[in-house]
Design a protein around this motif. Structure first.
Motif, PDB file in Angstrom:
ATOM      1  N   CYS A  11      11.339   5.502  -3.089  1.00  0.00           N
ATOM      2  CA  CYS A  11      10.914   4.740  -1.678  1.00  0.00           C
ATOM      3  C   CYS A  11       9.729   3.663  -2.344  1.00  0.00           C
ATOM      4  O   CYS A  11       9.696   2.527  -1.775  1.00  0.00           O
ATOM      5  CB  CYS A  11      10.221   5.746  -0.888  1.00  0.00           C
ATOM      6  SG  CYS A  11       9.588   5.133   0.709  1.00  0.00           S
ATOM      7  N   ALA A  12       9.018   3.985  -3.267  1.00  0.00           N
ATOM      8  CA  ALA A  12       7.996   3.032  -3.991  1.00  0.00           C
ATOM      9  C   ALA A  12       8.701   1.740  -4.275  1.00  0.00           C
ATOM     10  O   ALA A  12       8.317   0.760  -3.905  1.00  0.00           O
ATOM     11  CB  ALA A  12       7.329   3.539  -5.040  1.00  0.00           C
ATOM     12  N   GLU A  13      10.048   1.782  -4.796  1.00  0.00           N
ATOM     13  CA  GLU A  13      10.713   0.751  -5.455  1.00  0.00           C
ATOM     14  C   GLU A  13      11.076  -0.236  -4.042  1.00  0.00           C
ATOM     15  O   GLU A  13      10.845  -1.363  -4.019  1.00  0.00           O
ATOM     16  CB  GLU A  13      11.820   1.079  -6.196  1.00  0.00           C
ATOM     17  CG  GLU A  13      11.607   1.608  -7.688  1.00  0.00           C
ATOM     18  CD  GLU A  13      10.318   0.853  -8.230  1.00  0.00           C
ATOM     19  OE1 GLU A  13      10.571  -0.326  -8.468  1.00  0.00           O
ATOM     20  OE2 GLU A  13       9.236   1.468  -8.778  1.00  0.00           O
ATOM     21  N   ALA A  51       0.695  -1.117   0.042  1.00  0.00           N
ATOM     22  CA  ALA A  51       0.001   0.062   0.049  1.00  0.00           C
ATOM     23  C   ALA A  51       0.911   1.373  -0.104  1.00  0.00           C
ATOM     24  O   ALA A  51       0.651   2.341  -0.617  1.00  0.00           O
ATOM     25  CB  ALA A  51      -0.867  -0.164   1.075  1.00  0.00           C
ATOM     26  N   CYS A  52       2.013   1.314   0.959  1.00  0.00           N
ATOM     27  CA  CYS A  52       3.083   2.298   1.007  1.00  0.00           C
ATOM     28  C   CYS A  52       3.618   2.577  -0.420  1.00  0.00           C
ATOM     29  O   CYS A  52       3.477   3.768  -0.986  1.00  0.00           O
ATOM     30  CB  CYS A  52       3.815   2.099   1.923  1.00  0.00           C
ATOM     31  SG  CYS A  52       4.973   3.564   2.382  1.00  0.00           S
ATOM     32  N   GLY A  53       3.952   1.644  -1.096  1.00  0.00           N
ATOM     33  CA  GLY A  53       4.593   1.679  -2.745  1.00  0.00           C
ATOM     34  C   GLY A  53       3.613   2.381  -3.582  1.00  0.00           C
ATOM     35  O   GLY A  53       3.760   3.253  -4.217  1.00  0.00           O
ATOM     36  N   ASP A  54       2.291   1.828  -3.400  1.00  0.00           N
ATOM     37  CA  ASP A  54       1.172   2.330  -4.306  1.00  0.00           C
ATOM     38  C   ASP A  54       0.986   3.785  -3.989  1.00  0.00           C
ATOM     39  O   ASP A  54       0.806   4.678  -5.136  1.00  0.00           O
ATOM     40  CB  ASP A  54      -0.222   1.691  -4.169  1.00  0.00           C
ATOM     41  CG  ASP A  54       0.023   0.274  -4.629  1.00  0.00           C
ATOM     42  OD1 ASP A  54       0.898  -0.030  -5.351  1.00  0.00           O
ATOM     43  OD2 ASP A  54      -0.847  -0.713  -4.305  1.00  0.00           O
ATOM     44  N   VAL A  55       0.996   4.208  -2.763  1.00  0.00           N
ATOM     45  CA  VAL A  55       0.814   5.614  -2.429  1.00  0.00           C
ATOM     46  C   VAL A  55       1.851   6.461  -3.041  1.00  0.00           C
ATOM     47  O   VAL A  55       1.804   7.698  -3.450  1.00  0.00           O
ATOM     48  CB  VAL A  55       0.609   5.953  -0.950  1.00  0.00           C
ATOM     49  CG1 VAL A  55       0.484   7.245  -0.769  1.00  0.00           C
ATOM     50  CG2 VAL A  55      -0.895   5.452  -0.439  1.00  0.00           C
ATOM     51  N   CYS A  56       3.173   6.094  -2.534  1.00  0.00           N
ATOM     52  CA  CYS A  56       4.345   6.738  -3.071  1.00  0.00           C
ATOM     53  C   CYS A  56       4.622   6.941  -4.468  1.00  0.00           C
ATOM     54  O   CYS A  56       4.899   7.910  -5.242  1.00  0.00           O
ATOM     55  CB  CYS A  56       5.713   6.113  -2.605  1.00  0.00           C
ATOM     56  SG  CYS A  56       6.016   5.993  -0.895  1.00  0.00           S
TER      57      CYS A  56
END
Lengths: 107, 107, 107, 107
Positions: C91-93, C74-79
């Motif tokens: 950060c997403a990666e 979820a954090c990857g998707d938001v970033c």
């Protein structure tokens, strides 16, 4: 189930687990309590994590409370076994209550 | 002293303390290790806290590293005493190194 | 999947999330980044929790890594959404990589 | 100053800080609140840490409460500045109260 009520149960469980952790480390039969000590630390920590997630409006409250319920249940089971330690018996009750409340929150 | 270096020392110390905590709980003489177990948990947790504070640009890095240095120093002293446990001896070295690095960061 | 590798991924993700959190709070469009900031804090914290659980031999590693994988994803998707911020893209990666590693650990 | 009272103040402060953090992230002027958001996270986390240390019989309670008092004081000051946000004003009061209680514990 309100956040308020679930936060309260988590903070109560955090307190009891940290207290029981402390008391287990003072006992003579620490060896017997090793698994209990380990689980109490983890239970106290996930309860703090759950409380924080609800207080700060996390979108993962359900998943976190689901994990918290599992760890509380397991911690209650481990504590319950130590019949001769009043603090373990009391802690087990608090863990079971928190597990139930968190399970409802996780639905 | 760079943040990079201090974060690395804290994460290394967190790892060693958690590992030593785990190994202490598996030993036969857990009773003897009770103080050690308690201090290891606290040292691992403050090291994680310090790393987080540096990584996220906290304005309290100096004060947090000062506290971290004190707890690491104490944890090193407690671990050092257990001469017959290799994991305690190794952990003590890591704690002392982290204490030194954090002390420099705290100035 | 070894613990070693998963701990490394979690600590790397904790670092990137805390760094990105710090950088988001310095940007001019903080308002646009509010959801990102919130998720980054939570992701950094669950990654620290996962690392601790593996380092200290927790019996709940699978469940904790499962939760960690969900939050990292979820954090990857938001970033990922913040295309104009290089720190969010990087950060997403890192989040996606950690999500994958944790998913394997959770099986 | 009893542990009981200090733990209560820390948990109250943790709650208010996490709540205020959540509410700050929902405001339109998030940019103005960036420093506040950062400090609130840190204050909530050190309050949780302090409560845990007292509950689990840590030998570092004084030093931890000293650090907690400093961060609570700073967080109160940062929140106080945002006169148009009721949640910041209320949080400031709770932070100041916790700072005072922790200062007494630290002596």
């Amino acid at each position: 189930m309100s956040y308020e009520e679930c936060i309260k149960a988590c903070l109560e469980c955090m307190k009891e687990c940290n207290k029981c952790y402390h008391e287990c480390l003072e006992e003579d039969d620490v060896k017997m309590l090793a698994e209990c000590i380990r689980t109490l630390r983890e239970c106290a920590d996930i309860c703090a994590f759950s409380a924080k997630s609800m207080q700060s409006g996390s979108p993962f409250v359900k998943q976190i409370c689901q994990l918290c319920a599992e760890i509380c249940q397991a911690c209650g089971d481990v504590c319950k076994k130590h019949e001769h330690h009043k603090h373990c018996q009391e802690c087990a009750e608090t863990c079971y209550r928190c597990a139930e409340v968190c399970k409802k929150m996780a639905v």
